[in-house]
Motif scaffolding. Structure first.
Motif: not given
Length: 179
Positions: A12-14, A55-63
Motif C-alpha cells: 500500500a505504501a508503494r 507506522d511511517a511516523l513511528g519509523r521516522v521517530r525510531s530513526a
C-alpha cells in the motif's frame, strides 16, 4: 504484525506513493490478494491510511532516536537523522496525499511526537553551543524537515545524488549557502 499485514502495508505504501488516489482494489491487486483479504485487515481506506501513516511516523521517530543519542553533538546527530530518514523517505511519499492523511486525528499527535524529538535535539545543540541560540527552535526544525522532504523528492526524481544528500543537506542547514 502478521507477515500478510506487513506485506499489505508495504504494498500500500508503494502503490500510494506512486498514486495517492489508488483504490483499495488496486492496492489489493498489487499485493496479489483479493479485496476481501485487504478489507479483513483494513476495513476502510481510512483504517489503512491511519495504520500506514502511524507506522511511517513511528519509523521516522525510531530513526531519530537511534541517530541522536544524548552524547552525539547536534550537528552530527542532524546529519545522522538525515542519513537514516532519506533512504526510507520514498516509502513515505503517500504522506503527501494531503488532508486525507493529515486530518486523521492520531496523525497530528504522532507528528508532534516526531517534531518534539527534533526540537529536543535542536535545544540540546543550542545549550551545548553547537547551534545558534538566536534562531527559534521551531524555525530550525521546520527548515530541517522541509529541506529533508525536498531533498527526498530530488532523490526520487533523479535530480539529487543520494550518496551525499544527507551531508549536503546538513551542511546547508548549518552553514547556509553564502560564502
Amino acid at each position: 504484525m502478521t507477515d500478510r499485514r506487513a506485506v499489505l502495508l508495504e504494498t500500500a505504501a508503494r502503490v500510494l506513493a506512486k498514486d495517492p488516489a489508488a483504490t483499495l482494489g488496486e492496492i489489493a491487486a498489487a499485493a496479489g490478494v483479493g479485496r476481501t483479504t485487504l478489507h479483513r485487515a483494513f476495513p476502510t481506506r481510512e483504517d489503512l491510511l491511519r495504520t500506514l501513516a502511524l507506522d511511517a511516523l513511528g519509523r521516522v521517530r525510531s530513526a531519530i532516536d537511534a541517530a541522536a543519542p544524548p552524547d552525539r553533538p547536534a550537528p552530527q546527530a542532524l546529519q545522522a537523522v538525515a542519513e537514516a530518514v532519506l533512504p526510507i523517505a520514498d516509502e513515505m511519499r503517500f504522506l503527501d496525499a494531503g488532508p486525507e492523511v493529515w486530518d486523521l486525528p492520531e496523525m497530528r499527535d504522532a507528528w508532534w511526537t516526531v517534531a518534539e524529538s527534533l526540537s529536543e535535539l535542536v535545544d540540546r545543540g543550542k545549550r551545548d553551543g553547537d547551534l545558534r541560540p538566536d534562531v527559534p527552535t521551531e524555525v530550525v526544525v521546520d527548515a530541517f524537515v522541509g529541506a529533508l522532504w525536498g531533498v527526498a523528492d530530488g532523490i526520487h526524481e533523479g535530480r539529487v545524488a543520494p550518496a551525499r544528500a544527507a551531508r549536503h543537506l546538513t551542511d546547508l542547514l548549518l552553514r547556509g549557502v553564502a560564502r
